[in-house]
Design an enzyme around this catalytic site. Structure first.
Site, mmCIF file in Angstrom:
data_model
loop_
_atom_site.group_PDB
_atom_site.id
_atom_site.type_symbol
_atom_site.label_atom_id
_atom_site.label_comp_id
_atom_site.label_asym_id
_atom_site.label_seq_id
_atom_site.Cartn_x
_atom_site.Cartn_y
_atom_site.Cartn_z
ATOM 1 N N LYS A 47 -59.511 95.527 -4.453
ATOM 2 C CA LYS A 47 -59.314 94.600 -5.572
ATOM 3 C C LYS A 47 -58.065 94.914 -6.397
ATOM 4 C CE LYS A 47 -63.425 92.401 -5.524
ATOM 5 N NZ LYS A 47 -63.639 90.952 -5.605
ATOM 6 N N THR A 100 -66.320 85.707 -9.729
ATOM 7 C CA THR A 100 -66.120 84.477 -8.974
ATOM 8 C C THR A 100 -67.069 83.371 -9.429
ATOM 9 O OG1 THR A 100 -65.462 85.792 -7.074
ATOM 10 C CG2 THR A 100 -66.015 83.502 -6.659
ATOM 11 N N GLU A 107 -67.115 82.920 1.143
ATOM 12 C CA GLU A 107 -68.259 82.018 1.038
ATOM 13 C C GLU A 107 -67.976 80.686 1.735
ATOM 14 O OE1 GLU A 107 -70.204 82.302 -3.160
ATOM 15 O OE2 GLU A 107 -68.079 82.818 -3.363
ATOM 16 N N TYR A 127 -69.484 89.862 -12.758
ATOM 17 C CA TYR A 127 -70.121 89.365 -11.526
ATOM 18 C C TYR A 127 -71.204 88.391 -11.971
ATOM 19 C CZ TYR A 127 -71.690 90.413 -6.643
ATOM 20 O OH TYR A 127 -72.004 90.390 -5.298
ATOM 21 N N THR A 129 -53.962 90.932 -9.441
ATOM 22 C CA THR A 129 -54.813 89.949 -10.101
ATOM 23 C C THR A 129 -53.890 88.988 -10.833
ATOM 24 O OG1 THR A 129 -56.606 91.552 -10.410
ATOM 25 C CG2 THR A 129 -56.628 89.588 -11.806
ATOM 26 N N ASP A 183 -58.628 86.807 -8.731
ATOM 27 C CA ASP A 183 -58.765 88.225 -8.418
ATOM 28 C C ASP A 183 -58.689 88.391 -6.903
ATOM 29 O OD1 ASP A 183 -59.013 90.876 -9.192
ATOM 30 O OD2 ASP A 183 -61.174 90.876 -8.916
ATOM 31 N N ASP A 203 -63.767 93.191 -14.736
ATOM 32 C CA ASP A 203 -64.202 92.021 -13.974
ATOM 33 C C ASP A 203 -65.713 92.049 -13.847
ATOM 34 O OD1 ASP A 203 -63.819 89.676 -12.558
ATOM 35 O OD2 ASP A 203 -63.651 90.677 -10.631
ATOM 36 N N ARG A 213 -75.012 93.183 2.402
ATOM 37 C CA ARG A 213 -76.210 94.011 2.540
ATOM 38 C C ARG A 213 -77.287 93.246 3.308
ATOM 39 N NH1 ARG A 213 -74.891 94.137 -2.663
ATOM 40 N NH2 ARG A 213 -76.688 92.878 -3.250
ATOM 41 N N ARG A 235 -61.233 91.822 1.717
ATOM 42 C CA ARG A 235 -62.668 91.973 1.972
ATOM 43 C C ARG A 235 -62.982 93.104 2.950
ATOM 44 N NH1 ARG A 235 -64.799 89.607 -2.398
ATOM 45 N NH2 ARG A 235 -64.258 87.389 -2.561
ATOM 46 N N GLU A 243 -60.498 84.832 -5.490
ATOM 47 C CA GLU A 243 -61.678 84.709 -6.330
ATOM 48 C C GLU A 243 -61.310 83.856 -7.535
ATOM 49 O OE1 GLU A 243 -64.511 88.502 -5.302
ATOM 50 O OE2 GLU A 243 -63.396 88.559 -7.194
ATOM 51 N N GLU A 289 -61.789 82.553 -11.084
ATOM 52 C CA GLU A 289 -62.450 83.109 -12.260
ATOM 53 C C GLU A 289 -61.872 82.536 -13.550
ATOM 54 O OE1 GLU A 289 -63.239 87.266 -12.274
ATOM 55 O OE2 GLU A 289 -62.854 87.513 -10.120
ATOM 56 N N GLN A 332 -62.650 96.226 0.985
ATOM 57 C CA GLN A 332 -63.751 96.241 0.028
ATOM 58 C C GLN A 332 -65.067 96.669 0.677
ATOM 59 O OE1 GLN A 332 -64.562 92.411 -1.707
ATOM 60 N NE2 GLN A 332 -66.197 93.150 -3.028
ATOM 61 N N HIS A 344 -72.774 83.261 -6.423
ATOM 62 C CA HIS A 344 -71.798 84.118 -5.747
ATOM 63 C C HIS A 344 -72.404 85.480 -5.419
ATOM 64 C CE1 HIS A 344 -68.002 85.996 -4.683
ATOM 65 N NE2 HIS A 344 -68.228 86.941 -5.574
ATOM 66 N N TYR A 395 -66.944 100.043 -0.440
ATOM 67 C CA TYR A 395 -67.832 99.434 -1.435
ATOM 68 C C TYR A 395 -69.000 100.333 -1.851
ATOM 69 C CZ TYR A 395 -71.314 95.805 -2.809
ATOM 70 O OH TYR A 395 -72.280 95.047 -3.417
#
Length: 387
Positions: free
Chosen positions: A225, A316, A330, A100, A229, A205, A98, A114, A209, A171, A173, A212, A105, A216
């Site tokens: 994750k 995503t 989001e 990014y 899927t 996917d 997968d 972050r 969260r 997600e 995709e 994650q 996104h 992470y």
């Protein structure tokens, strides 16, 4: 689905698993009408391994069968209503990667995960970031999704707890299905993308969260994750997407030589996300920063080999508007601004019993747009742990 002839694996009350193509509201049984040993199988893998020249030959043969009135009588016994077909995972997934690839996104999640740091990692515009997923948990559309359980730690909690995810997400995709393999120790060029990739599927996917965000750092996605899927049951050949191809946007800084695109592999694909039957977002793939040819080149840049049935996804798909994002985190600003559904209920993240459907369209060579199918999943309650 008359123009694009997507491939799938189906069964009926009278047939075990056969390979077919969708034609309107029917599926044509290719196992019975095309003289190709690779199509007398219960998955697409053997056919995918035949390579680009044979894919084109079979597509031309199917097109002639469908278009020529003289053939209609011959193929009529092998046309089955889609309403009576049970769809299966179309191919055995070898590996799953997968990426990014949406700058929007990646920026949105970087700000959430972050805070106080630059939203994009320093390497993001130099290479397509990705992670290896779990091929064994890729499931076909319609498979129920059991809410995953794991460690989660909210910002106001001093220690982690174990339990069902409280922040189950989607997600949106687009994923690419590899047909022709490559040798270990070789690198696939961007120019060779269409020699290796057979077609595309829609992909969701599913993401926990809270699991994650706790796991992470520093190694990235893992249990948040890997529980499920979902992919659409129909694989749309690249040959059907010629009218959808367009240049990707400007890339700054200019990519290194091995990542420079020689062809246009941006794609004009529009998604629609439904939650319990209500449209909540319409992401557009054409804004992705990295092309699938660049993803494939980077995936093999260290000499990692491709295998028939490899699946790699875009990450995503999100645009600049709130109605164009491909995840609930989001859409709801990490749960701070829940959406209101038609029945008056609100959602920050998915609840048990929720049904998510992702559909997509692409331009047709004849004008207008055709559907690439859809991928659907229903959320089931978590299974209690046993000791």
């Amino acid at each position: 689905m008359t123009e694009h002839l997507p491939y799938g694996v189906f069964s009926t009350d009278a047939l075990h698993r056969h390979i077919g193509v969708a034609i309107g509201d029917q599926v044509l049984d290719l196992t019975s009408v095309i003289d190709e040993a690779a199509l007398r199988s219960t998955t697409l893998n053997a056919f995918l391994a035949l390579g680009r020249a044979r894919w084109a030959e079979v597509r031309a043969e199917i097109t002639e069968l469908v278009a020529d009135p003289a053939n209609r009588q011959r193929i009529r016994p092998y046309l089955h209503p889609l309403s009576e077909a049970h769809m299966h995972l179309p191919f055995d997934v070898a590996d799953y990667v997968d990426f990014y690839a949406s700058e929007q996104h990646a920026t949105n999640l970087g700000r959430m995960f972050r805070p106080g740091e630059p939203p994009l990692p320093p390497n993001w515009k130099h290479l397509p970031i990705g992670y290896h997923g779990r091929a064994g948990t890729v499931v076909p559309s319609g498979t129920a999704i059991v809410r995953p359980t794991g460690q989660r730690k909210a910002p106001d909690e001093s220690t982690p707890t174990d339990g069902p995810t409280r922040r189950l997400d989607i997600e949106v995709e687009l994923a690419f299905v590899v047909g022709t393999p490559s040798d270990l120790g070789t690198c696939v060029r961007t120019a060779d993308f269409a020699d290796h990739v057979f077609g595309v599927v829609l992909l969701n996917d599913w993401s926990a969260r809270d699991l994650q965000s706790w796991e992470y750092v520093p190694l990235g996605p893992f249990l948040g994750k890997s529980f499920a899927t979902s992919i659409s049951p129909w694989v749309v050949p690249l040959a059907a997407l010629e009218a959808a191809r367009l240049p990707i946007g400007a890339q700054d800084p200019e990519p290194l030589d091995y990542l420079r695109d020689t062809e246009n592999w941006g794609l004009d694909i529009d998604f629609e996300v439904q939650l319990n039957g209500q449209v909540v977002s319409r992401p557009r793939y054409r804004g992705m920063y990295w092309s699938p040819a660049q993803m494939l080149a980077h995936l093999t840049a260290n000499g990692a080999r491709l295998r028939t049935g490899d699946l790699f996804a875009s990450g995503t798909v999100s645009g600049p508007g709130r109605d164009q994002v491909g995840s609930l985190i989001e859409l709801t600003d990490s749960g701070r601004e829940p959406i209101t559904l038609a029945d008056g209920s609100t959602r920050a993240f998915l609840e048990d019993g929720d049904v998510v459907t992702i559909a997509a369209t692409a331009p047709s060579p004849a004008g207008g747009r055709f559907t690439l199918g859809e991928v659907t999943g229903t959320i089931l309650p978590a299974v209690p742990r046993t000791r």
